[in-house]
Design a protein around this motif. Sequence first.
Motif, PDB file in Angstrom:
ATOM      1  N   MET A 152      71.722  12.439  26.573  1.00 55.85           N
ATOM      2  CA  MET A 152      71.394  13.435  27.584  1.00 55.85           C
ATOM      3  C   MET A 152      71.305  14.829  26.953  1.00 55.85           C
ATOM      4  SD  MET A 152      73.456  14.575  30.990  1.00 55.85           S
ATOM      5  CE  MET A 152      74.513  15.653  30.039  1.00 55.85           C
ATOM      6  N   LEU A 153      72.253  15.161  26.096  1.00 55.99           N
ATOM      7  CA  LEU A 153      72.256  16.470  25.457  1.00 55.99           C
ATOM      8  C   LEU A 153      71.068  16.635  24.513  1.00 55.99           C
ATOM      9  CD1 LEU A 153      76.062  16.795  24.687  1.00 55.99           C
ATOM     10  CD2 LEU A 153      74.763  18.041  26.421  1.00 55.99           C
ATOM     11  N   ILE A 154      70.727  15.598  23.775  1.00 59.54           N
ATOM     12  CA  ILE A 154      69.575  15.660  22.874  1.00 59.54           C
ATOM     13  C   ILE A 154      68.291  15.843  23.679  1.00 59.54           C
ATOM     14  CG2 ILE A 154      68.167  14.343  21.241  1.00 59.54           C
ATOM     15  CD1 ILE A 154      70.832  13.158  20.180  1.00 59.54           C
ATOM     16  N   LYS A 155      68.166  15.125  24.784  1.00 60.34           N
ATOM     17  CA  LYS A 155      66.968  15.270  25.630  1.00 60.34           C
ATOM     18  C   LYS A 155      66.808  16.714  26.104  1.00 60.34           C
ATOM     19  CE  LYS A 155      66.755  10.598  27.469  1.00 60.34           C
ATOM     20  NZ  LYS A 155      66.955   9.747  28.653  1.00 60.34           N
ATOM     21  N   GLU A 156      67.911  17.346  26.472  1.00 60.52           N
ATOM     22  CA  GLU A 156      67.851  18.745  26.904  1.00 60.52           C
ATOM     23  C   GLU A 156      67.363  19.639  25.768  1.00 60.52           C
ATOM     24  OE1 GLU A 156      71.608  20.005  28.465  1.00 60.52           O
ATOM     25  OE2 GLU A 156      71.585  18.494  30.045  1.00 60.52           O
ATOM     26  N   GLN A 157      67.848  19.411  24.565  1.00 62.76           N
ATOM     27  CA  GLN A 157      67.468  20.242  23.423  1.00 62.76           C
ATOM     28  C   GLN A 157      66.009  20.028  23.023  1.00 62.76           C
ATOM     29  OE1 GLN A 157      69.396  22.706  22.255  1.00 62.76           O
ATOM     30  NE2 GLN A 157      70.799  22.079  23.873  1.00 62.76           N
ATOM     31  N   LEU A 158      65.488  18.846  23.259  1.00 64.92           N
ATOM     32  CA  LEU A 158      64.108  18.546  22.881  1.00 64.92           C
ATOM     33  C   LEU A 158      63.077  19.226  23.777  1.00 64.92           C
ATOM     34  CD1 LEU A 158      64.320  14.786  21.883  1.00 64.92           C
ATOM     35  CD2 LEU A 158      64.133  16.785  20.389  1.00 64.92           C
ATOM     36  N   THR A 206      61.841  23.876  20.937  1.00 63.34           N
ATOM     37  CA  THR A 206      61.686  23.513  19.525  1.00 63.34           C
ATOM     38  C   THR A 206      62.110  24.631  18.578  1.00 63.34           C
ATOM     39  OG1 THR A 206      59.387  24.235  19.601  1.00 63.34           O
ATOM     40  CG2 THR A 206      59.802  21.880  19.944  1.00 63.34           C
ATOM     41  N   SER A 207      63.023  25.465  19.003  1.00 62.36           N
ATOM     42  CA  SER A 207      63.447  26.558  18.134  1.00 62.36           C
ATOM     43  C   SER A 207      64.490  26.075  17.124  1.00 62.36           C
ATOM     44  CB  SER A 207      64.038  27.703  18.964  1.00 62.36           C
ATOM     45  OG  SER A 207      65.345  27.375  19.397  1.00 62.36           O
ATOM     46  N   GLY A 208      64.783  26.910  16.178  1.00 63.93           N
ATOM     47  CA  GLY A 208      65.827  26.606  15.207  1.00 63.93           C
ATOM     48  C   GLY A 208      67.184  26.443  15.851  1.00 63.93           C
ATOM     49  N   TYR A 209      67.411  27.172  16.938  1.00 68.71           N
ATOM     50  CA  TYR A 209      68.683  27.040  17.650  1.00 68.71           C
ATOM     51  C   TYR A 209      68.838  25.632  18.221  1.00 68.71           C
ATOM     52  CZ  TYR A 209      68.971  32.128  17.411  1.00 68.71           C
ATOM     53  OH  TYR A 209      69.028  33.417  16.981  1.00 68.71           O
ATOM     54  N   ASN A 210      67.763  25.090  18.753  1.00 69.20           N
ATOM     55  CA  ASN A 210      67.815  23.750  19.323  1.00 69.20           C
ATOM     56  C   ASN A 210      68.001  22.704  18.228  1.00 69.20           C
ATOM     57  OD1 ASN A 210      65.684  25.422  21.132  1.00 69.20           O
ATOM     58  ND2 ASN A 210      67.213  24.311  22.312  1.00 69.20           N
ATOM     59  N   ARG A 211      67.368  22.910  17.079  1.00 68.64           N
ATOM     60  CA  ARG A 211      67.553  22.008  15.942  1.00 68.64           C
ATOM     61  C   ARG A 211      69.025  21.992  15.525  1.00 68.64           C
ATOM     62  NH1 ARG A 211      67.840  22.036  10.319  1.00 68.64           N
ATOM     63  NH2 ARG A 211      66.793  20.262   9.329  1.00 68.64           N
ATOM     64  N   ARG A 236      60.234  15.689  14.844  1.00 68.53           N
ATOM     65  CA  ARG A 236      60.426  16.906  15.631  1.00 68.53           C
ATOM     66  C   ARG A 236      61.212  17.989  14.893  1.00 68.53           C
ATOM     67  NH1 ARG A 236      60.484  15.805  21.694  1.00 68.53           N
ATOM     68  NH2 ARG A 236      59.455  13.797  21.871  1.00 68.53           N
ATOM     69  N   PHE A 237      62.306  17.572  14.210  1.00 69.75           N
ATOM     70  CA  PHE A 237      63.192  18.551  13.579  1.00 69.75           C
ATOM     71  C   PHE A 237      63.451  18.274  12.101  1.00 69.75           C
ATOM     72  CE2 PHE A 237      65.078  19.073  18.026  1.00 69.75           C
ATOM     73  CZ  PHE A 237      64.474  20.307  18.248  1.00 69.75           C
ATOM     74  N   ASP A 238      62.729  17.341  11.505  1.00 70.38           N
ATOM     75  CA  ASP A 238      62.906  16.972  10.100  1.00 70.38           C
ATOM     76  C   ASP A 238      64.330  16.485   9.808  1.00 70.38           C
ATOM     77  OD1 ASP A 238      61.835  16.556   7.545  1.00 70.38           O
ATOM     78  OD2 ASP A 238      62.672  18.458   6.819  1.00 70.38           O
TER      79      ASP A 238
END
Length: 66
Positions: A8-14, A17-22, A53-55
Amino acid sequence: MNLDRARMLIKEQLQFTSGYNRNSVRMILAEVQKLHGQGALDQLIREFDLEQRFDLKPGSDFSTLR
């Protein structure tokens, strides 16, 4: 944290696409690795295509993140 909560938390971050979300996703993965092991970590990386998405690659070690 259980795996459903991590998903659930990963879905929110996706949604972003900023560095903060990575970095947020990396912290979530570090917690998953600590509690559930490398297999669960790699599964989430593949499930959410985090390499694209985030390497973030399967087999990566996030245990040093705090």
